[in-house]
Design an enzyme around this catalytic site. Structure first.
Site, PDB file in Angstrom:
ATOM      1  N   ASP A  52     -16.986  24.628  31.745  1.00 49.85           N
ATOM      2  CA  ASP A  52     -15.658  24.355  31.164  1.00 49.85           C
ATOM      3  C   ASP A  52     -15.342  25.410  30.107  1.00 49.85           C
ATOM      4  O   ASP A  52     -14.243  25.966  30.056  1.00 49.85           O
ATOM      5  CB  ASP A  52     -15.623  22.978  30.479  1.00 49.85           C
ATOM      6  N   THR A 124     -14.988  17.203  35.414  1.00 47.13           N
ATOM      7  CA  THR A 124     -16.297  17.573  34.860  1.00 47.13           C
ATOM      8  C   THR A 124     -17.380  16.559  35.240  1.00 47.13           C
ATOM      9  O   THR A 124     -18.509  16.943  35.550  1.00 47.13           O
ATOM     10  CB  THR A 124     -16.197  17.735  33.326  1.00 47.13           C
TER      11      THR A 124
HETATM   12 MG    MG Z   1     -11.294  19.737  32.266  1.00 44.24          MG
END
Ligand code: MG
Ligand code: AMP
Ligand code: MG
Length: 311
Positions: A52, A124
């Protein structure tokens, strides 16, 4: 047809976002293959990994260098923009520019009219749990508060030739590219919703439409892909968890294809630079040809009340 340097601003941002999303996707695959995800818990049920962070740095550093006066808001907040040289993407997707003409309504758009919303890695939880196909990179473009263009990149999509990654785009007034739009089946009603952020109100909203099947899959980008590719009729999420970076690109792509994405009361979200991030009134997406209003009309009082309360 447009030459790369003279194309209108929105077209150049789209053409570079297509390239940048692909580079970010490679970073996401590289972090996974190295095996150390560097997981941080930002909040309850809200994880961040090295993928990320790095994907956001690649996307924001590349966009900022090309479009220094455009507001860019990324999910991971302020990040270090001193990135390795090979993370900086400067080329534009010439195919996109050559095949598409800017809609009149977007020709005069200035840098100050724009906000770019970046979710460097949507899904995620799916990434950390190995549901890799559901991971997407989302770059959404809003003009005067409205979602008008977007890119949804799937780093782990496997093509028939075995290569990894595909990039889907959409611009209102042009249409979509990068995939084959498909209508959902007519003999059954399929709803897609969250896999990991459900509660009693989320379930009430699903029950209210009596679906034949519920696809519980993570990622706002991936759920909208289910609508675009005919695997589901509606995306129903009666909860406040999604943020503007989750919905800007998916909304633009879905609506460019004739679908609709609003809150659970039927209102479009605003995407200007002053808005608050949470989509407090939930998300309702419908595939092209499916009645948004019919679904809204079926929502029971407890769902409407919960969505209004959070407003
Ligand atoms: Mg995200
Ligand atoms: P989901 O459909 O659960 O995969 O969520 C779609 C997007 O919204 C993802 O980026 C999630 O991280 C975010 N999201 C949804 N609900 C929540 C929540 N309760 N807390 C944090 N993030 C959420
Ligand atoms: Mg997300």
């Amino acid at each position: 047809m447009a030459c790369t340097s003279t194309a209108p601003l929105v077209m150049r941002i789209m053409a570079s976002s297509i390239q940048i999303a692909g580079r970010a996707g490679r970073i996401i695959r590289d972090v996974m293959s190295k095996g150390d995800l560097g997981i941080v818990e930002k909040a309850k049920d809200d994880l961040q990994t090295e993928a990320d962070r790095s994907a956001q740095r690649c996307i924001v550093a590349s966009l900022e260098r090309l479009f220094p006066n455009v507001t860019i808001i990324g999910e991971e907040g302020k990040t270090d923009l001193k990135v390795p040289e090979d993370w900086l993407v400067s080329d534009l997707n010439t195919d996109f520019l050559e095949r598409n003409t800017c809609p009149d309504a977007l020709k005069q758009v200035k840098e100050s009219d724009l906000v770019i919303w970046v979710d460097p890695l949507d899904g995620t939880s799916e990434y950390t749990q190995g549901f890799l196909e559901r991971v997407t990179v989302l770059i959404g473009i809003s003009v005067n508060d409205r979602a008008v263009g977007g890119v949804i990149h799937q780093p782990y999509f496997e093509s028939s030739t075995g290569s990894l990654g595909r990039t889907i785009w959409g611009v209102k007034g042009i249409g979509t590219g990068g995939f084959t739009p498909t209508r959902p089946p007519t003999n059954r009603f399929i709803v897609t919703t969250t896999r990991s952020h459900s509660d009693a109100i989320v379930q009430s909203a699903l029950d209210a439409v009596s679906p034949d099947e519920v696809l519980r899959v993570g990622g706002a980008g991936y759920k909208v892909l289910q609508l675009l590719e005919g695997n589901a009729h509606a995306y129903i999420f009666a909860s406040r968890g999604c943020k503007k970076w989750d919905t800007c690109a998916p909304e633009a792509v879905l609506e460019a294809q004739g679908g609709k994405l609003t809150d659970m009361i039927g209102r479009h979200y605003y995407y200007g630079k002053e808005v608050s991030f949470p989509n407090v009134c939930g998300v309702l997406g419908t595939a092209s040809g499916i009645s948004h209003e019919d679904i809204l009309a079926k929502m029971p009082e407890n769902v409407k009340e919960a969505m209004n309360k959070t407003h």
